[in-house]
Design an enzyme around this catalytic site. Structure first.
Site, short mmCIF file in Angstrom:
data_model
loop_
_atom_site.label_atom_id
_atom_site.label_comp_id
_atom_site.label_asym_id
_atom_site.label_seq_id
_atom_site.Cartn_x
_atom_site.Cartn_y
_atom_site.Cartn_z
NE ARG A 121 30.38 153.43 46.80
CZ ARG A 121 29.71 155.12 46.78
NH1 ARG A 121 30.46 155.43 47.92
NH2 ARG A 121 28.90 155.83 46.67
CE LYS A 143 37.32 131.90 47.92
NZ LYS A 143 37.19 129.67 47.54
CD GLU A 185 39.04 122.95 56.67
OE1 GLU A 185 40.17 122.81 55.59
OE2 GLU A 185 38.39 123.81 56.51
CE LYS A 227 42.74 130.03 52.24
NZ LYS A 227 41.69 130.20 52.81
CD GLU A 237 37.60 128.17 44.97
OE1 GLU A 237 37.64 128.68 45.33
OE2 GLU A 237 36.73 127.87 43.75
NE ARG A 241 40.39 131.26 48.05
CZ ARG A 241 40.63 132.19 48.85
NH1 ARG A 241 41.45 133.68 48.18
NH2 ARG A 241 40.59 132.48 49.73
CG ASN A 245 36.93 124.30 46.78
OD1 ASN A 245 37.61 125.23 48.00
ND2 ASN A 245 36.49 125.12 46.05
CG HIS A 248 35.45 122.30 51.59
ND1 HIS A 248 37.11 121.71 51.63
CD2 HIS A 248 35.56 123.65 51.85
CE1 HIS A 248 37.25 122.35 52.64
NE2 HIS A 248 36.44 123.33 53.24
CG HIS A 252 30.18 122.58 51.39
ND1 HIS A 252 31.06 123.81 50.31
CD2 HIS A 252 30.18 123.65 53.02
CE1 HIS A 252 31.56 124.76 51.15
NE2 HIS A 252 31.10 124.68 52.75
CG HIS A 267 33.27 124.08 58.00
ND1 HIS A 267 32.48 123.75 56.91
CD2 HIS A 267 34.97 124.68 57.39
CE1 HIS A 267 33.62 124.20 55.66
NE2 HIS A 267 34.58 125.02 55.80
#
Ligand code: NAD
Ligand code: GLY
Length: 367
Positions: A121, A143, A185, A227, A237, A241, A245, A248, A252, A267
């Site tokens: 957990r 994340k 980035e 960041k 987000e 946040r 992206n 992205h 993506h 990426h």
């Protein structure tokens, strides 16, 4: 060396150290968080370069250690690999007071972070990012995720690390393509909210794209500042946040079409192409100037990054649009995109109609 703090309302603050020689002193820096056993999760490439010294150092502080080395590459962000990692941690006898250390790029950080979030957990973990992309982006902000056949990062958790150690020296062994990928980035952070930083990256600091350590160090520090300020305001987000992206949604969709394997675009390369598209679309919609869009393209190009769809392959506008909408049935519906009023002034645009985006993609060379 510079130490920054990441803090926000919903999580325990933690430090991000950026500089040279951090791997050599990592064991001492980690020691306050290691009560007994430490499991280092890495990929086989990074483990071959950096794990022995780290494990020796950790044992020197009295920790009992194990190394879990997964195959390098995006395919390790899978349910199968997560299950294997969990089994290795259980076999080692890790308990809730023990520690996971993620030693590697974004793939290792995302996988090890999710394993730490789920194990009994949730146990503590430390990030030692060894790619530029992981130092400026994935190791900070909490994340964590794996991919499923239905999409990238579809199964994950928010789980903040206790500490991040970004050693600039580790970037000296990184292939040039991966340095450029992380540089995209870095440029993204300037494009979102810091025009003077973008100017520096385009001029005095441009050597970072080719591995200059002093430029890289400043670029990592400023990226982590940007960041962490955004994550501190909006960890989950709910709003701001999403600015991270930028590039992205286009990127993506392009990655998904090409496949996420090593041979395709890295990426950050897809993000660079996505940033160029986002600025050209913004200019076409009258949001930013053509000059801004041209400058973004020129700076990305000078860093060896792709800016045109034709550099990545052949694309179908409808398929790209469906991937951007995240749902094939949403083709006629509206999109959420990060667009820009200027370099350093990005915003989240909700309800962008699909048709102008389709027409734009066709003008950009998609069929
Ligand atoms: P990666 O982890 O696959 O690393 C790229 C390659 O570089 C790998 O082959 C790796 O073995 C090698 N490598 C790593 N460090 C090295 C070093 N110092 N020397 C030599 N080789 C080295 O890729 P990445 O670009 O770091 O990360 C991409 C992943 O990050 C994607 O899965 C993406 O979804 C994820 N990501 C997550 C977040 C987040 O917020 N969690 C943000 C951005 C990206
Ligand atoms: N890389 C985007 C984020 O961390 O939100």
């Amino acid at each position: 060396m510079k130490t920054l703090e990441v803090s926000g309302a919903g999580f325990r603050p933690y430090q991000v150290a950026v500089g040279s020689g951090l791997l050599a002193t990592a064991a001492q820096r980690i020691a306050p968080f290691a009560k007994g056993r430490v499991a280092v999760i890495s990929d086989q490439t990074v483990a071959g370069l950096y794990a022995d010294a780290l494990l020796d150092g950790l044992r020197g502080t009295g920790a009992e250690t194990t190394l879990v080395a997964v195959p390098p590459g995006e395919s390790s962000k899978s349910f199968g690999q997560l299950e294997q990692v969990m089994d290795d941690l259980l076999a080692f006898g890790l308990d809730r007071r023990d520690l996971v250390v993620a030693l590697g790029g974004g793939v290792v950080g995302d996988l090890a972070g999710l394993a730490a979030a789920l194990y009994m957990r949730g146990i503590d973990f430390v990030q030692i990012p060894t790619t530029l992309l992981a130092q400026v982006d994935s190791s900070v902000g909490g994340k964590t995720a794996i991919d499923t056949p239905r999409g990238k990062n579809m199964v994950g958790a928010f789980h903040q690390p206790r500490l991040v150690l970004a050693d600039i020296d580790a970037l000296s062994t990184l292939p040039a393509k991966q340095v450029r990928s992380g540089w995209a980035e870095v440029l993204k952070h300037g494009l979102i909210c810091d025009a003077p930083f973008f100017d520096w990256l385009a001029g005095e600091g441009a050597g970072g794209a080719r591995g200059d350590p002093a430029s890289l160090e400043h670029a990592v520090v400023r990226s982590v500042e940007i960041k962490s300020a955004i994550v501190g305001e909006d960890e989950k987000e709910a709003g701001k946040r999403a600015l991270l992206n930028l590039g992205h949604t286009f990127g993506h969709a392009i990655e998904a079409e090409l496949g996420f394997e090593e041979a395709a675009l890295a990426h950050g390369e897809a993000v660079a192409l996505g940033c160029a598209l986002a600025f050209r679309f913004s200019a076409r919609e009258g949001l930013c100037t053509d000059d801004d869009a041209r400058r973004v393209e020129a700076v990305l190009k000078a860093a060896g990054l792709p800016t045109r769809l034709s550099e990545a392959g052949q694309f179908d506008a409808d398929r790209l649009l469906a991937l951007m909408a995240g749902d094939k049935k949403a083709e006629g519906g509206a999109l959420t995109l990060v667009l820009a009023r200027a370099i350093g002034d990005a915003f989240v645009a909700k309800g962008v109609a699909a048709e102008p985006v389709r027409a734009f993609l066709r003008d950009e060379g998609a069929t």
